[in-house]
Write a protein that holds these residues in place. Structure first.
Motif, PDB file in Angstrom:
ATOM      1  N   ARG A  45       0.813  -1.206   0.000  1.00 22.26           N
ATOM      2  CA  ARG A  45       0.000   0.000   0.000  1.00 22.26           C
ATOM      3  C   ARG A  45       0.852   1.264   0.000  1.00 22.26           C
ATOM      4  NH1 ARG A  45      -3.886  -0.448   4.930  1.00 22.26           N
ATOM      5  NH2 ARG A  45      -4.194   1.701   4.295  1.00 22.26           N
ATOM      6  N   LYS A  46       2.143   1.127   0.007  1.00 23.28           N
ATOM      7  CA  LYS A  46       3.043   2.282   0.089  1.00 23.28           C
ATOM      8  C   LYS A  46       3.135   2.984  -1.269  1.00 23.28           C
ATOM      9  CE  LYS A  46       4.251   0.980   4.226  1.00 23.28           C
ATOM     10  NZ  LYS A  46       3.841   1.691   5.399  1.00 23.28           N
ATOM     11  N   SER A  47       3.239   4.313  -1.251  1.00 24.47           N
ATOM     12  CA  SER A  47       3.340   5.064  -2.497  1.00 24.47           C
ATOM     13  C   SER A  47       4.166   6.329  -2.286  1.00 24.47           C
ATOM     14  CB  SER A  47       1.949   5.425  -3.020  1.00 24.47           C
ATOM     15  OG  SER A  47       1.270   6.213  -2.074  1.00 24.47           O
ATOM     16  N   LEU A  48       4.616   6.891  -3.393  1.00 20.70           N
ATOM     17  CA  LEU A  48       5.372   8.142  -3.410  1.00 20.70           C
ATOM     18  C   LEU A  48       4.630   9.153  -4.265  1.00 20.70           C
ATOM     19  CD1 LEU A  48       9.102   7.209  -4.086  1.00 20.70           C
ATOM     20  CD2 LEU A  48       8.185   8.216  -2.029  1.00 20.70           C
ATOM     21  N   THR A  49       4.649  10.406  -3.849  1.00 22.41           N
ATOM     22  CA  THR A  49       4.130  11.486  -4.666  1.00 22.41           C
ATOM     23  C   THR A  49       5.316  12.312  -5.139  1.00 22.41           C
ATOM     24  OG1 THR A  49       2.110  11.577  -3.355  1.00 22.41           O
ATOM     25  CG2 THR A  49       2.603  13.481  -4.710  1.00 22.41           C
ATOM     26  N   THR A  50       5.417  12.538  -6.446  1.00 28.38           N
ATOM     27  CA  THR A  50       6.525  13.320  -6.997  1.00 28.38           C
ATOM     28  C   THR A  50       5.981  14.593  -7.607  1.00 28.38           C
ATOM     29  OG1 THR A  50       6.427  12.190  -9.117  1.00 28.38           O
ATOM     30  CG2 THR A  50       7.917  11.284  -7.484  1.00 28.38           C
ATOM     31  N   VAL A  51       6.730  15.682  -7.406  1.00 28.60           N
ATOM     32  CA  VAL A  51       6.379  16.994  -7.949  1.00 28.60           C
ATOM     33  C   VAL A  51       7.551  17.452  -8.802  1.00 28.60           C
ATOM     34  CG1 VAL A  51       5.721  19.358  -7.396  1.00 28.60           C
ATOM     35  CG2 VAL A  51       5.062  17.514  -5.859  1.00 28.60           C
ATOM     36  N   LYS A  69      12.925  24.782   0.848  1.00 25.39           N
ATOM     37  CA  LYS A  69      11.943  25.502   1.666  1.00 25.39           C
ATOM     38  C   LYS A  69      10.526  25.016   1.364  1.00 25.39           C
ATOM     39  CE  LYS A  69      14.576  29.704   2.476  1.00 25.39           C
ATOM     40  NZ  LYS A  69      14.643  31.159   2.320  1.00 25.39           N
ATOM     41  N   ILE A  70      10.235  24.786   0.084  1.00 25.27           N
ATOM     42  CA  ILE A  70       8.919  24.262  -0.276  1.00 25.27           C
ATOM     43  C   ILE A  70       8.723  22.882   0.347  1.00 25.27           C
ATOM     44  CG2 ILE A  70       7.495  23.445  -2.200  1.00 25.27           C
ATOM     45  CD1 ILE A  70       8.751  25.661  -3.889  1.00 25.27           C
ATOM     46  N   LEU A  71       9.765  22.049   0.272  1.00 23.61           N
ATOM     47  CA  LEU A  71       9.693  20.707   0.855  1.00 23.61           C
ATOM     48  C   LEU A  71       9.460  20.775   2.355  1.00 23.61           C
ATOM     49  CD1 LEU A  71       9.998  17.632   0.598  1.00 23.61           C
ATOM     50  CD2 LEU A  71      12.439  17.967   0.952  1.00 23.61           C
ATOM     51  N   LYS A  72      10.144  21.673   3.018  1.00 24.63           N
ATOM     52  CA  LYS A  72       9.996  21.802   4.471  1.00 24.63           C
ATOM     53  C   LYS A  72       8.555  22.166   4.832  1.00 24.63           C
ATOM     54  CE  LYS A  72      11.963  24.254   8.397  1.00 24.63           C
ATOM     55  NZ  LYS A  72      12.930  25.264   8.843  1.00 24.63           N
ATOM     56  N   ASP A  73       7.959  23.090   4.078  1.00 29.29           N
ATOM     57  CA  ASP A  73       6.577  23.476   4.343  1.00 29.29           C
ATOM     58  C   ASP A  73       5.602  22.339   4.030  1.00 29.29           C
ATOM     59  OD1 ASP A  73       7.386  25.969   5.177  1.00 29.29           O
ATOM     60  OD2 ASP A  73       7.037  26.929   3.237  1.00 29.29           O
ATOM     61  N   LEU A  74       5.860  21.614   2.927  1.00 28.93           N
ATOM     62  CA  LEU A  74       4.990  20.486   2.574  1.00 28.93           C
ATOM     63  C   LEU A  74       5.035  19.408   3.653  1.00 28.93           C
ATOM     64  CD1 LEU A  74       5.766  20.098  -1.236  1.00 28.93           C
ATOM     65  CD2 LEU A  74       3.600  20.811  -0.235  1.00 28.93           C
ATOM     66  N   LYS A  75       6.236  19.093   4.144  1.00 27.39           N
ATOM     67  CA  LYS A  75       6.386  18.069   5.165  1.00 27.39           C
ATOM     68  C   LYS A  75       5.666  18.456   6.453  1.00 27.39           C
ATOM     69  CE  LYS A  75      10.633  16.608   5.714  1.00 27.39           C
ATOM     70  NZ  LYS A  75      12.113  16.502   5.672  1.00 27.39           N
ATOM     71  N   LYS A  76       5.786  19.720   6.816  1.00 34.79           N
ATOM     72  CA  LYS A  76       5.152  20.181   8.047  1.00 34.79           C
ATOM     73  C   LYS A  76       3.629  20.222   7.894  1.00 34.79           C
ATOM     74  CE  LYS A  76       7.337  23.072  10.535  1.00 34.79           C
ATOM     75  NZ  LYS A  76       7.992  24.248  11.145  1.00 34.79           N
ATOM     76  N   PHE A 106       1.626  18.410   5.815  1.00 35.88           N
ATOM     77  CA  PHE A 106       0.952  17.136   5.594  1.00 35.88           C
ATOM     78  C   PHE A 106       1.449  16.021   6.501  1.00 35.88           C
ATOM     79  CE2 PHE A 106       1.079  19.037   1.178  1.00 35.88           C
ATOM     80  CZ  PHE A 106      -0.103  19.731   1.367  1.00 35.88           C
ATOM     81  N   CYS A 107       2.349  16.307   7.425  1.00 34.03           N
ATOM     82  CA  CYS A 107       2.865  15.318   8.368  1.00 34.03           C
ATOM     83  C   CYS A 107       3.386  14.070   7.651  1.00 34.03           C
ATOM     84  CB  CYS A 107       1.804  14.920   9.386  1.00 34.03           C
ATOM     85  SG  CYS A 107       1.211  16.291  10.377  1.00 34.03           S
ATOM     86  N   CYS A 108       4.269  14.301   6.698  1.00 37.55           N
ATOM     87  CA  CYS A 108       4.872  13.187   5.969  1.00 37.55           C
ATOM     88  C   CYS A 108       6.344  13.498   5.738  1.00 37.55           C
ATOM     89  CB  CYS A 108       4.170  12.951   4.633  1.00 37.55           C
ATOM     90  SG  CYS A 108       4.368  14.292   3.471  1.00 37.55           S
ATOM     91  N   ASN A 109       7.102  12.496   5.367  1.00 31.18           N
ATOM     92  CA  ASN A 109       8.517  12.687   5.082  1.00 31.18           C
ATOM     93  C   ASN A 109       8.692  12.922   3.589  1.00 31.18           C
ATOM     94  OD1 ASN A 109      11.178  12.955   5.604  1.00 31.18           O
ATOM     95  ND2 ASN A 109      11.556  10.817   6.124  1.00 31.18           N
ATOM     96  N   ILE A 163      10.691  16.838  -6.240  1.00 31.36           N
ATOM     97  CA  ILE A 163      10.324  16.684  -4.832  1.00 31.36           C
ATOM     98  C   ILE A 163       9.573  15.363  -4.687  1.00 31.36           C
ATOM     99  CG2 ILE A 163       8.919  17.590  -2.956  1.00 31.36           C
ATOM    100  CD1 ILE A 163       9.407  20.370  -4.037  1.00 31.36           C
ATOM    101  N   GLN A 164       9.998  14.535  -3.726  1.00 26.95           N
ATOM    102  CA  GLN A 164       9.319  13.275  -3.440  1.00 26.95           C
ATOM    103  C   GLN A 164       8.733  13.336  -2.034  1.00 26.95           C
ATOM    104  OE1 GLN A 164      12.127  10.086  -3.891  1.00 26.95           O
ATOM    105  NE2 GLN A 164      11.788   9.945  -6.098  1.00 26.95           N
ATOM    106  N   LEU A 165       7.474  12.935  -1.913  1.00 28.33           N
ATOM    107  CA  LEU A 165       6.796  12.881  -0.622  1.00 28.33           C
ATOM    108  C   LEU A 165       6.242  11.486  -0.407  1.00 28.33           C
ATOM    109  CD1 LEU A 165       4.753  16.182  -0.861  1.00 28.33           C
ATOM    110  CD2 LEU A 165       6.735  15.794   0.574  1.00 28.33           C
ATOM    111  N   GLN A 166       6.191  11.058   0.859  1.00 24.50           N
ATOM    112  CA  GLN A 166       5.631   9.754   1.172  1.00 24.50           C
ATOM    113  C   GLN A 166       4.109   9.831   1.165  1.00 24.50           C
ATOM    114  OE1 GLN A 166       7.245   8.500   4.900  1.00 24.50           O
ATOM    115  NE2 GLN A 166       9.112   7.715   3.992  1.00 24.50           N
ATOM    116  N   GLY A 167       3.494   8.798   0.613  1.00 25.16           N
ATOM    117  CA  GLY A 167       2.038   8.722   0.604  1.00 25.16           C
ATOM    118  C   GLY A 167       1.427   9.388  -0.613  1.00 25.16           C
ATOM    119  N   ASP A 168       0.107   9.273  -0.717  1.00 29.16           N
ATOM    120  CA  ASP A 168      -0.644   9.877  -1.818  1.00 29.16           C
ATOM    121  C   ASP A 168      -1.027  11.300  -1.417  1.00 29.16           C
ATOM    122  OD1 ASP A 168      -2.147  10.481  -4.005  1.00 29.16           O
ATOM    123  OD2 ASP A 168      -3.702   8.987  -3.645  1.00 29.16           O
ATOM    124  N   GLN A 169      -0.228  12.268  -1.823  1.00 31.70           N
ATOM    125  CA  GLN A 169      -0.433  13.670  -1.451  1.00 31.70           C
ATOM    126  C   GLN A 169      -0.787  14.530  -2.657  1.00 31.70           C
ATOM    127  OE1 GLN A 169      -0.350  14.355   1.700  1.00 31.70           O
ATOM    128  NE2 GLN A 169       0.686  12.545   2.486  1.00 31.70           N
TER     129      GLN A 169
END
Length: 113
Positions: A41-47, A58-65, A67-70, A83-89
């Motif tokens: 069920r694990k996924s990555l969201t890429t921007v 800075k954008i990554l830091k704000d996104l992580k804070k 959406f509570c994801c790494n 930019i890669q984020l954990q989960g479906d964001q």
């Protein structure tokens, strides 16, 4: 043979007009938001496609804070910084980028499922 003037037709490129429009200064620069399936069920969201003038960290830091994801910024040889984020964001990231004024809603393309 001098009576017959044979004209060789020049090569016709049917996509010449489309390529000329894309290379212009007014071409739209899209921001692509994709999802990549990992395992189970694990996924990555890429921007990708953000302008170079923005600070990706800075954008990554704000996104992580927000959406509570790494996440991380990956350097790709073809695509540049991604930019890669954990989960479906996907929906969250698109609304965040519009609300922050980084990208207009018309310039965002959401891919996946």
């Amino acid at each position: 043979m001098s009576d017959l003037d044979i004209q060789i037709p020049t090569a016709f490129d049917p996509f010449a007009d489309a390529n000329a429009e894309d290379s212009g200064a007014g071409a739209k620069e899209y921001v692509h938001i994709r999802i990549q399936q990992r395992n189970g069920r694990k996924s990555l969201t890429t921007v990708q496609g953000l302008k170079k003038e923005f600070s990706y960290n800075k954008i990554l830091k704000d996104l992580k804070k927000e959406f509570c994801c790494n996440g991380t910024v990956v350097e790709d040889p073809e695509l540049g910084q991604v930019i890669q984020l954990q989960g479906d964001q996907r929906k969250n990231v698109s609304t965040f980028l519009v609300q922050a004024g980084i990208v207009k809603k018309d310039n965002i393309k959401i891919h996946g499922f």
